[in-house]
Scaffold this motif. Structure first.
Motif, PDB file in Angstrom:
ATOM      1  N   ASP A 140       0.857  -1.178   0.000  1.00 40.75           N
ATOM      2  CA  ASP A 140       0.000   0.000   0.000  1.00 40.75           C
ATOM      3  C   ASP A 140       0.899   1.236   0.000  1.00 40.75           C
ATOM      4  O   ASP A 140       1.852   1.322   0.782  1.00 40.75           O
ATOM      5  N   TRP A 176      -2.872   1.338  -4.384  1.00 39.32           N
ATOM      6  CA  TRP A 176      -3.642   2.328  -3.639  1.00 39.32           C
ATOM      7  C   TRP A 176      -4.894   1.630  -3.149  1.00 39.32           C
ATOM      8  O   TRP A 176      -5.705   1.164  -3.943  1.00 39.32           O
ATOM      9  N   TRP A 218      -7.938   2.272  -2.418  1.00 40.22           N
ATOM     10  CA  TRP A 218      -8.941   3.340  -2.558  1.00 40.22           C
ATOM     11  C   TRP A 218     -10.210   3.045  -1.771  1.00 40.22           C
ATOM     12  O   TRP A 218     -10.953   3.962  -1.417  1.00 40.22           O
ATOM     13  N   VAL A 221      -3.782   9.720  -0.006  1.00 38.48           N
ATOM     14  CA  VAL A 221      -3.251   9.592  -1.366  1.00 38.48           C
ATOM     15  C   VAL A 221      -3.726  10.744  -2.242  1.00 38.48           C
ATOM     16  O   VAL A 221      -3.024  11.187  -3.139  1.00 38.48           O
TER      17      VAL A 221
END
Length: 165
Positions: free
Chosen positions: A39, A111, A113, A125
């Motif tokens: 990550d 990522w 998200w 981010v």
């Protein structure tokens, strides 16, 4: 069957890449070095800086526009199909291979998200510490973070925009 899907994907990618604005790296036929994706928020400060330095250089070389073009031209054939994971795995490996032409120690993080999907304003981010936040009022151009004031040539010449809530 999977062999034929992989061959078809390779031909499709090669056709799109031949029209793109970046080189097509040769990928090894066998895996000699396993990379563990991490990550992006868990990378050390040095790893983050290395990653962003490489991404900025890829943008400077015009490769980011090439990836945007490639994804846009093929996404309608891949999204929602059996090829989705295989194609994106190859797409991301292509991206990482080009990163490593700039810096052999660079890695492509992921990522997560989904952590902030309901409140992107709280996502680190999408902040000035990483890629940059929401675009400015009026034109939505990103003005902070790694992508601050980036221009783009695909699909049209403009600033990089971001708008959420």
């Amino acid at each position: 069957m999977l062999k034929y899907i992989c061959i078809a994907l390779a031909v499709l990618v090669a056709d799109v890449v031949s029209k793109a604005a970046f080189p097509m790296p040769r990928l090894a036929q066998t895996c000699t070095h396993m990379v563990v994706r991490r990550d992006i928020v868990t990378l050390s400060a040095e790893e983050q800086q290395r990653f962003f330095r490489v991404v900025r250089e890829m943008h400077r070389r015009g490769w980011m526009d090439g990836f945007g073009s490639m994804h846009d031209h093929i996404s309608h054939q891949v999204h929602g199909s059996d090829h989705f994971f295989a194609w994106h795995r190859r797409f991301l490996r292509h991206f990482e291979t080009l990163m490593q032409e700039i810096d052999p120690h660079a890695i492509l993080p992921y990522w997560n998200w989904g952590t902030y999907w309901q409140n992107p304003l709280a996502d680190p981010v999408l902040s000035s510490a990483f890629f940059g936040g929401n675009g400015r009022p009026g034109d939505n151009c990103v003005t902070d973070g790694t992508e601050a004031l980036w221009g783009r040539n695909y699909p049209n010449k403009s600033c990089l925009t971001r708008k959420y809530r």
